[in-house]
Design an enzyme around this catalytic site. Structure first.
Site, short mmCIF file in Angstrom:
data_model
loop_
_atom_site.label_atom_id
_atom_site.label_comp_id
_atom_site.label_asym_id
_atom_site.label_seq_id
_atom_site.Cartn_x
_atom_site.Cartn_y
_atom_site.Cartn_z
N ILE B 627 -10.61 9.06 -15.84
CA ILE B 627 -9.78 8.31 -14.89
C ILE B 627 -10.69 7.72 -13.81
CG2 ILE B 627 -7.88 8.45 -13.25
CD1 ILE B 627 -7.13 8.82 -16.25
N GLY B 700 -7.30 2.81 -21.98
CA GLY B 700 -6.22 2.10 -21.30
C GLY B 700 -5.06 3.01 -20.93
N GLU B 703 0.20 0.77 -20.96
CA GLU B 703 1.26 0.80 -21.97
C GLU B 703 1.75 2.23 -22.23
OE1 GLU B 703 1.54 -2.43 -22.59
OE2 GLU B 703 -0.50 -2.98 -21.98
#
Lengths: 209, 737
Positions: B627, B700, B703
């Site tokens: 992260i 990612g 989403e």
């Protein structure tokens, strides 16, 4: 159909002049005095309309007095954004359904998209631009940054203006109460949990100016 | 590729770098740029969904005060790019599709038939109300259910049945579940209205302020449409007020604004209304899906079949991965999938957060839940028994996969242990209580990016790229990466974006911005380090880059000496160091499959008399690699959960199929979650680096924050009530009846 607009961009004048000309022809100068017709020919009617179709408006925005002349159909939101260039107040729906346009009018939170500018005569408006004192942010502005109470930032001015009022109204006593009284402000990025954290913190500290 | 720093050191948390601008009203979104001589454009939409315009009366509008132009298909200037084939602006974010004001054909309700431009917004809005059109009406086709019954889907390679192993294996398995699931149209509805300001600067140059997730793709689309050199199209998008996919392409209204500005020789501002936001900038297509799963009594999936049917427009095929997750998420040797789309009298759909997978995960993850009850197995345990250790499609190893850890972390944080396995077995204060979970996945990508970097004598590091940020916090993540790499305080790093004059950045979509551009920024910082060390060589001989530590704005050498970056510049008589850097796909990735994963846990309360569903508690666990910016990452996950609550409980685009007309195209009738609908949302990250995808170890996140969420809610409602609801949104009527 185009030549008209290309040759004479000011179609409004044309329209009024055509009307007046028509009335002279058909009614044999029954109603329209020659002076009016001449005024129309010279496009002076457009200037007259400018004068008659606008309302004088004196308001104070963020402590600054404004003496304005506005069309009756101009909303407070569009006045702020398009004429005063105070674009911190956002247009999210223009129907009073999203809260992005929330400002304070005489200390009350109000949806500026549902408020006609002409009805604000003599009122004091506070927008997001008027919340901080110089570089000193309002405690809620600081708390929104600290708790990341936004992502895209578009609903944020409305959320903050609503939150200031929510606390002042005494509606920030619990998370449930904050959520209820902030439900008029939609955040599509979904920063709600962080916004509640920010409001709770400021409410508990009693830190509202 | 080298790793530039130890991947196991977490990044320190920082506040959003554009936070102050956003809380003070200084952040300037598209419609907020004031230009001399600005005019206002208002679009008029068709009132039929199928047919042709036979006559259009614009006279009253043209005569209305302040009106400067009325553009219709009868007088619209030619868009040179429209002359070339079907799709003048190619590419996935191109400006193709509907050719605005190009002919009299009406393809969907609300299709623009005129653009009125006036000197004020009020005058343009009034004049737009005076436009009268006559139509030759044809029957509208907007019902997917009818199309499946009566019509044939579009044919092509994308729509062929895909089979792995034995096609019908699920049918002969000892334990089977089957169901048909319905997801209505959902609409992105970012809070900022889509807007374009266009100003021509001569015959062959145009400047456009545009709400876009892709600065460069917008530049290309407009250049292609108007046959301009790409560099002669200047695009600005400094702040983007949300997108969720709606700003991934350049829509016809932007072309109309550019067209009008050229015709008038004055800048034009065109802002869509909220109702137009439902019709002109895409939506998540309605989908009807049938899924069947067969398993052994000990919970091993034997075979699956997933048929998906979705809508598209009748002028463009819109495809997304409805069945992609079914192929990927579980180890299953036998599988058949088929994706079908039907052309409708609707505008073209577009990617909406978690595109495809968000729709496809609803039947898949509900069916897994149903199977867990049929097997009397814990839903997490069932998923672990079918855990895909390698890619089930091609056998490739994953670049990283910590889904198992995400299950465990999320379950622990949520208190999954407190769930009683039986449906309708838990109650609180007269409400039925249910626990539900589901998982989601989405490809982890890395594309091409380019940045310009400048380190100045005053110690400021400025990095520029033509990327935009619709909210996740691109500038914050890039600042975090550069500050860490260079050992500079965050306030000495300035990341600038939203300007096509900067080196081309990626489109912000597909959860790939941080992976793509973070790589470029890391590499640019590495190049800067090399240049700084070179400066030292005049004073110190033979210094290897590896022997220099970059911390607190200074280079620390092995011999104990240290010199600040700014002093090094001064000593070399340099005002600044400037460089550009680019990065691309990682060829190493051909050997791997790469995905991010999420696990959503939801506790619902269902009121037995009214059928009201309240979401009481949410925990979302993510495997999104390392992260980069913990605070903004957590916000993004929370935002996905909020979007998921909307999709699960309230969002439903309603079209009156008799007229093909939107019924609820506003926020009063199309319900999105408000404060009172959303509990505290807790987020937990596995936070382990992906060692292959990019040098920062990130994957990612945008989403996966949403994918699977609707199923978690439906599963919790089943657990609370014993009722399996297969049609979204889960409104009280469906719970009660």
């Amino acid at each position: 159909m185009n030549s008209h607009t290309e040759n004479d961009p000011c179609c409004g004048g044309q329209s009024r002049r055509s009307f007046l000309k028509r009335s002279t022809a058909t009614a044999a100068i029954l109603a329209a005095p020659p002076v009016l017709v001449r005024a129309a020919e010279k496009k002076l009617d457009e200037q007259g309309a400018e004068y008659f179709e606008k309302l004088p408006l004196k308001i104070e925005v963020n402590g600054k007095p404004f003496s304005l002349s506005v069309e009756p159909r101009v909303t407070l939101l569009d006045l702020l954004r398009e004429q005063l260039h105070l674009t911190g107040t956002k247009k999210g729906c223009d129907y009073g359904q999203c809260g992005a346009c929330t400002v304070h009018v005489d200390g009350q939170r109000v949806l500026s998209c549902l408020s006609l500018a002409g009805m604000q005569d003599g009122k004091k408006i506070t927008t997001i631009e008027g919340l901080a004192s110089g570089d000193d942010l309002h405690p809620l502005q600081e708390a929104f940054i600290r708790h990341d109470g936004f992502q895209c930032g578009y609903c944020t001015p409305g959320q903050i203006m609503s939150a200031v009022a929510c606390i002042k109204e005494g509606h920030a006593g619990s998370d449930a109460e904050i959520r209820e009284y902030m439900s008029g402000n939609i955040c599509r990025c979904g920063a709600y949990p962080n916004i509640v954290d920010a409001i709770r913190e400021v409410a508990q500290k009693g830190g509202v100016k | 590729m080298d790793n530039f720093f130890d991947l196991n050191i977490p990044f320190a948390e920082i506040d959003r770098v554009d936070g102050k601008a956003k809380v003070t009203g200084k952040a300037d979104y598209v419609a907020e740029h004031d230009l001399p001589n600005l005019t206002y454009g208002v679009l008029v939409g068709s009132t039929i969904a199928n047919g042709t315009v036979t006559a259009i009366d614009t006279k009253s509008a043209e005569r209305a005060p302040g009106v400067l132009a009325v553009i219709t298909h009868l007088n619209a200037p030619k868009v040179p790019g429209y002359e070339e084939g079907e799709n003048p602006a190619k590419g996935r974010t191109g400006g193709g599709g509907l050719k605005i004001f190009n002919d009299n054909r009406i393809r969907f309700n609300g299709q623009p038939i005129a653009l009125v431009v006036a000197d004020t917004f009020e005058r343009a809005t009034y004049a737009a109300s005076l436009i009268k059109a006559q139509y030759n009406k044809e029957a509208p086709h907007t019902s997917l259910a009818d199309a499946i019954k009566n019509d044939k889907p579009i044919e092509g390679d994308n729509y062929k049945e895909a089979v792995r192993g034995e096609k019908d294996a699920w049918k002969t398995a000892p334990v089977k579940v089957e169901g048909t699931y319905i997801m209505p149209i959902q609409v992105h509805n970012p809070m900022e209205l889509h807007a374009t300001i266009a100003r021509w600067d001569g015959d062959d140059k145009v400047t456009v302020w545009e709400k876009t997730q892709g600065v460069v793709s917008t530049q290309q689309s407009i250049a292609n449409a108007f046959k301009l050199e790409q560099k002669n199209v200047q695009v600005y998008a400094p702040y983007v007020g949300g997108g969720f996919g709606s700003a991934l392409r350049t829509w016809p209204h932007a072309i109309a604004a550019v067209m009008a500005a050229k015709k008038l020789g004055r800048p034009v501002k065109l802002v869509l209304t909220r109702p137009q936001m439902f019709m002109l900038v895409g939506y998540r297509p309605e989908a009807i899906q049938h899924i069947s799963i067969g398993a052994t009594p000990d919970g091993k999936i034997v075979g699956m079949r997933h048929d998906a049917y979705a809508v598209t427009s009748n002028y463009e095929n819109f495809n997304e991965g409805l069945v992609a997750q079914t192929k990927q998420l579980y180890a299953c040797a036998n599988l058949a999938t088929k994706y079908n789309i039907y052309p409708m009298n609707l505008s073209t759909p577009t990617w909406m957060r978690g595109p495809g997978e968000a729709t496809g995960s609803f039947p898949l993850e509900c069916a897994l839940d149903e199977l867990s009850y049929a097997l009397n197995l814990d839903p997490i345990e069932l998923r672990k028994r079918n855990y895909a250790e390698t890619d089930p499609e091609n056998g490739k190893p994953y670049s990283s996969k910590f889904l198992r850890e995400a299950y465990d972390l999320g379950a622990e944080k949520f208190g999954w242990k407190g769930r009683k396995p039986q449906p309708r077995s838990m109650e609180e204060d007269g409400w039925l209580v249910g626990y539900g979970m589901s998982s989601g996945m989405f490809g982890a990508f890395r594309g091409e990016g380019r940045v310009r970097l400048k380190f100045s004598g005053d110690g400021m590091l400025t990095i520029q790229s033509a990327v935009s940020d619709s909210g996740p916090g691109t500038a914050t993540a890039m600042t975090r990466i550069a500050s860490d790499a260079m050992g500079l305080p965050v306030n000495k790093v300035n990341f600038e974006l939203g300007n096509s004059a900067f080196p081309p950045g990626p489109t912000q979509g597909g959860s790939s911005t941080t992976s793509t551009l973070g790589t470029t920024v890391s590499m640019a910082c590495d190049s800067l380090k090399k240049k700084l060390v070179e400066l030292l060589k005049t004073q110190e001989s033979e210094i290897a880059l590896a022997d220099v530590q970059f911390a607190q704005g200074e280079m620390r050498l092995k011999n104990g000496k240290s010199i600040s970056y700014t002093d090094a510049l001064k000593a070399a008589n340099l005002p600044s160091i400037e460089l550009t850097e680019s990065s691309g796909r990682n060829p190493e990735m051909q050997k791997y499959s790469a995905y991010s994963y999420s696990v959503h846990f939801v506790r619902v309360k269902v009121h037995p008399l009214t059928g009201v569903v309240r979401i009481d508690k949410v925990v979302s666990a993510g495997d999104a690699g390392r992260i980069i910016s913990e605070k903004t990452a957590a916000s993004q996950m929370k935002g996905g959960a909020v979007g998921g609550i909307g999709g699960a409980l309230m969002e439903e685009g309603v079209i009156d199929h008799r007229y093909g007309r939107w019924v609820n195209n506003n926020f009063a009738d199309y319900h999105v979650p408000v404060h009172a609908d959303v509990p505290d949302v807790e987020v937990v990250f596995v936070n382990k680096p992906d060692p292959v995808l990019n040098p920062n170890g990130s994957k990612g996140m945008g989403e996966i924050a949403l994918i699977g969420f609707a199923a978690a809610v439906a599963n919790a409602v089943y657990h609370a009530t014993g009722k399996r609801i297969r049609e979204l949104p889960i409104t009280p009527d469906k719970v009660l009846l």
